[in-house]
Design a protein around this motif. Structure first.
Motif, PDB file in Angstrom:
ATOM      1  N   GLN A 212      -4.201   1.440  11.052  1.00  0.00           N
ATOM      2  CA  GLN A 212      -2.944   2.155  10.942  1.00  0.00           C
ATOM      3  C   GLN A 212      -1.818   1.145  10.864  1.00  0.00           C
ATOM      4  OE1 GLN A 212      -2.177   5.046  13.905  1.00  0.00           O
ATOM      5  NE2 GLN A 212      -3.668   6.471  13.106  1.00  0.00           N
ATOM      6  N   PRO A 213      -0.803   1.444  10.078  1.00  0.00           N
ATOM      7  CA  PRO A 213       0.309   0.491   9.989  1.00  0.00           C
ATOM      8  C   PRO A 213       1.134   0.468  11.264  1.00  0.00           C
ATOM      9  CG  PRO A 213       0.727   2.427   8.623  1.00  0.00           C
ATOM     10  CD  PRO A 213      -0.662   2.563   9.153  1.00  0.00           C
ATOM     11  N   LEU A 214       1.520  -0.728  11.679  1.00  0.00           N
ATOM     12  CA  LEU A 214       2.421  -0.878  12.814  1.00  0.00           C
ATOM     13  C   LEU A 214       3.858  -0.619  12.383  1.00  0.00           C
ATOM     14  CD1 LEU A 214       0.967  -4.159  14.328  1.00  0.00           C
ATOM     15  CD2 LEU A 214       0.687  -1.847  15.197  1.00  0.00           C
ATOM     16  N   LEU A 215       4.224  -1.167  11.249  1.00  0.00           N
ATOM     17  CA  LEU A 215       5.563  -1.024  10.676  1.00  0.00           C
ATOM     18  C   LEU A 215       5.421  -0.774   9.189  1.00  0.00           C
ATOM     19  CD1 LEU A 215       7.267  -4.269  12.038  1.00  0.00           C
ATOM     20  CD2 LEU A 215       7.416  -2.027  13.053  1.00  0.00           C
ATOM     21  N   THR A 216       6.373  -0.056   8.624  1.00  0.00           N
ATOM     22  CA  THR A 216       6.463   0.062   7.166  1.00  0.00           C
ATOM     23  C   THR A 216       7.912  -0.156   6.761  1.00  0.00           C
ATOM     24  OG1 THR A 216       6.916   2.434   7.096  1.00  0.00           O
ATOM     25  CG2 THR A 216       4.600   1.772   7.127  1.00  0.00           C
ATOM     26  N   ASP A 217       8.095  -0.546   5.525  1.00  0.00           N
ATOM     27  CA  ASP A 217       9.466  -0.751   5.056  1.00  0.00           C
ATOM     28  C   ASP A 217      10.130   0.549   4.630  1.00  0.00           C
ATOM     29  OD1 ASP A 217       7.995  -0.331   2.761  1.00  0.00           O
ATOM     30  OD2 ASP A 217       8.970  -1.924   1.620  1.00  0.00           O
ATOM     31  N   ARG A 218       9.460   1.680   4.834  1.00  0.00           N
ATOM     32  CA  ARG A 218      10.033   2.979   4.498  1.00  0.00           C
ATOM     33  C   ARG A 218      10.165   3.891   5.714  1.00  0.00           C
ATOM     34  NH1 ARG A 218      10.966   0.590   0.204  1.00  0.00           N
ATOM     35  NH2 ARG A 218      10.017   1.108  -1.764  1.00  0.00           N
TER      36      ARG A 218
ATOM     37  N   GLN B  64       0.840  -1.185   0.000  1.00  0.00           N
ATOM     38  CA  GLN B  64       0.000   0.000   0.000  1.00  0.00           C
ATOM     39  C   GLN B  64       0.876   1.236   0.000  1.00  0.00           C
ATOM     40  OE1 GLN B  64      -2.136  -0.430   3.724  1.00  0.00           O
ATOM     41  NE2 GLN B  64      -0.826   1.087   4.680  1.00  0.00           N
ATOM     42  N   PRO B  65       0.310   2.405  -0.254  1.00  0.00           N
ATOM     43  CA  PRO B  65       1.100   3.635  -0.101  1.00  0.00           C
ATOM     44  C   PRO B  65       1.434   3.852   1.379  1.00  0.00           C
ATOM     45  CG  PRO B  65      -0.842   4.035  -1.445  1.00  0.00           C
ATOM     46  CD  PRO B  65      -0.989   2.665  -0.867  1.00  0.00           C
ATOM     47  N   VAL B  66       2.710   4.096   1.663  1.00  0.00           N
ATOM     48  CA  VAL B  66       3.166   4.316   3.033  1.00  0.00           C
ATOM     49  C   VAL B  66       3.919   5.628   3.100  1.00  0.00           C
ATOM     50  CG1 VAL B  66       3.279   1.859   3.601  1.00  0.00           C
ATOM     51  CG2 VAL B  66       5.287   2.995   2.667  1.00  0.00           C
ATOM     52  N   ARG B  67       3.978   6.195   4.281  1.00  0.00           N
ATOM     53  CA  ARG B  67       4.707   7.447   4.476  1.00  0.00           C
ATOM     54  C   ARG B  67       6.199   7.175   4.455  1.00  0.00           C
ATOM     55  NH1 ARG B  67       1.802  10.414   9.372  1.00  0.00           N
ATOM     56  NH2 ARG B  67       3.780  11.494   9.280  1.00  0.00           N
ATOM     57  N   TRP B  68       6.937   8.025   3.766  1.00  0.00           N
ATOM     58  CA  TRP B  68       8.381   7.880   3.661  1.00  0.00           C
ATOM     59  C   TRP B  68       9.043   8.580   4.831  1.00  0.00           C
ATOM     60  CZ3 TRP B  68      12.427  11.387   2.626  1.00  0.00           C
ATOM     61  CH2 TRP B  68      13.642  10.782   2.292  1.00  0.00           C
ATOM     62  N   MET B  69       9.733   7.821   5.688  1.00  0.00           N
ATOM     63  CA  MET B  69      10.452   8.332   6.861  1.00  0.00           C
ATOM     64  C   MET B  69       9.551   9.163   7.786  1.00  0.00           C
ATOM     65  SD  MET B  69      13.670   7.349   6.749  1.00  0.00           S
ATOM     66  CE  MET B  69      14.761   8.545   7.474  1.00  0.00           C
TER      67      MET B  69
ATOM     68  N   ALA C  13       3.512  -2.629   4.401  1.00  0.00           N
ATOM     69  CA  ALA C  13       3.137  -2.206   5.747  1.00  0.00           C
ATOM     70  C   ALA C  13       2.598  -3.399   6.514  1.00  0.00           C
ATOM     71  CB  ALA C  13       2.086  -1.107   5.692  1.00  0.00           C
ATOM     72  N   LEU C  14       2.908  -3.459   7.782  1.00  0.00           N
ATOM     73  CA  LEU C  14       2.324  -4.449   8.673  1.00  0.00           C
ATOM     74  C   LEU C  14       1.114  -3.789   9.312  1.00  0.00           C
ATOM     75  CD1 LEU C  14       2.685  -7.282   9.940  1.00  0.00           C
ATOM     76  CD2 LEU C  14       3.801  -6.120  11.848  1.00  0.00           C
ATOM     77  N   ILE C  15      -0.058  -4.323   9.039  1.00  0.00           N
ATOM     78  CA  ILE C  15      -1.334  -3.720   9.442  1.00  0.00           C
ATOM     79  C   ILE C  15      -1.947  -4.527  10.587  1.00  0.00           C
ATOM     80  CG2 ILE C  15      -3.664  -3.132   8.661  1.00  0.00           C
ATOM     81  CD1 ILE C  15      -1.597  -1.451   7.345  1.00  0.00           C
TER      82      ILE C  15
ATOM     83  N   ALA D 230      11.017  -8.783  11.044  1.00  0.00           N
ATOM     84  CA  ALA D 230      10.238  -8.151  12.116  1.00  0.00           C
ATOM     85  C   ALA D 230       8.742  -8.388  11.915  1.00  0.00           C
ATOM     86  CB  ALA D 230      10.536  -6.659  12.165  1.00  0.00           C
ATOM     87  N   ALA D 231       8.270  -8.231  10.688  1.00  0.00           N
ATOM     88  CA  ALA D 231       6.845  -8.454  10.413  1.00  0.00           C
ATOM     89  C   ALA D 231       6.469  -9.902  10.687  1.00  0.00           C
ATOM     90  CB  ALA D 231       6.529  -8.081   8.969  1.00  0.00           C
ATOM     91  N   ASP D 232       7.313 -10.843  10.285  1.00  0.00           N
ATOM     92  CA  ASP D 232       7.029 -12.251  10.547  1.00  0.00           C
ATOM     93  C   ASP D 232       6.989 -12.553  12.033  1.00  0.00           C
ATOM     94  OD1 ASP D 232       6.883 -12.721   7.843  1.00  0.00           O
ATOM     95  OD2 ASP D 232       8.921 -13.557   7.679  1.00  0.00           O
TER      96      ASP D 232
END
Length: 186
Positions: A151-157, A122-127, A137-139, A171-173
């Motif tokens: 809200q996402p818990l973690l994002t790769d960005r 999905q679209p995620v916020r950068w930094m 994103a981990l939702i 981390a997501a796993d």
């Protein structure tokens, strides 16, 4: 001096792959990943700034301006508190639930309220900035929650996983494993 929040996932690195939840004390809140280099670097710069402000407070105190020294010391304490809070930001897990620590807020969700935790594209916020990019994103999906309120818990960005895709996946796993383990018992 050991800093346990910087070595949070050492137990994941040192255990066998068949142990999904390698911790003995599962009631203790822990972050199942290490803070990223961007977050640690920003905190280090803030602590460097705080040291300069403390030196300035000492110089001002020797110049017989106690009020100015107190203001500088108070500013240094606020900068140090901000740097420590920056290092504590992230997603934490325990047997009690899932905790999302932001800079000013902390939100805890008991496992009984968790419907599912999943990774999505999905679209995620950068930094953490308003600009969005396509990413993972981990939702967290709560029971009795509309789809728009997630809200996402973690994002790769974010500052922990920028340019560290394997760390994000690990981390997501691990958070998904915690959720699967404790949603069954809740």
């Amino acid at each position: 001096m050991p800093l346990p929040f910087l070595t949070a996932d050492r137990a994941f690195d040192e255990t066998a792959d068949d142990a999904a939840l390698p911790f003995d004390d599962r009631d203790h809140w822990r972050r199942p990943y290490r803070p990223g280099p961007w977050r640690v670097g920003a905190a280090a710069l803030l602590l460097l700034l705080a040291s300069f402000v403390l030196v300035a407070a000492v110089i001002i105190a020797f110049a017989d301006s106690v009020a100015g020294a107190a203001v500088c010391a108070g500013l240094a304490v606020a900068i140090i508190a901000g740097a420590l809070r920056l290092l504590r930001m992230g997603t934490w897990v325990s047997a009690h639930g899932l905790r999302r620590v932001a800079f000013l807020t902390t939100q805890t969700v008991p496992w009984a309220q968790v419907a599912t935790v999943r990774t999505t594209q999905q679209p995620v916020r950068w930094m953490g900035l308003p600009r969005t990019v396509q990413g993972q994103a981990l939702i967290l999906v709560r029971r009795n929650e509309q789809a728009g309120g997630q809200q996402p818990l973690l994002t790769d960005r974010n500052a922990d996983f920028m340019a560290r895709h394997e760390a994000f996946n690990r981390a997501a796993d691990s958070i998904e494993v915690w959720a699967d383990e404790y949603r069954r018992t809740a």
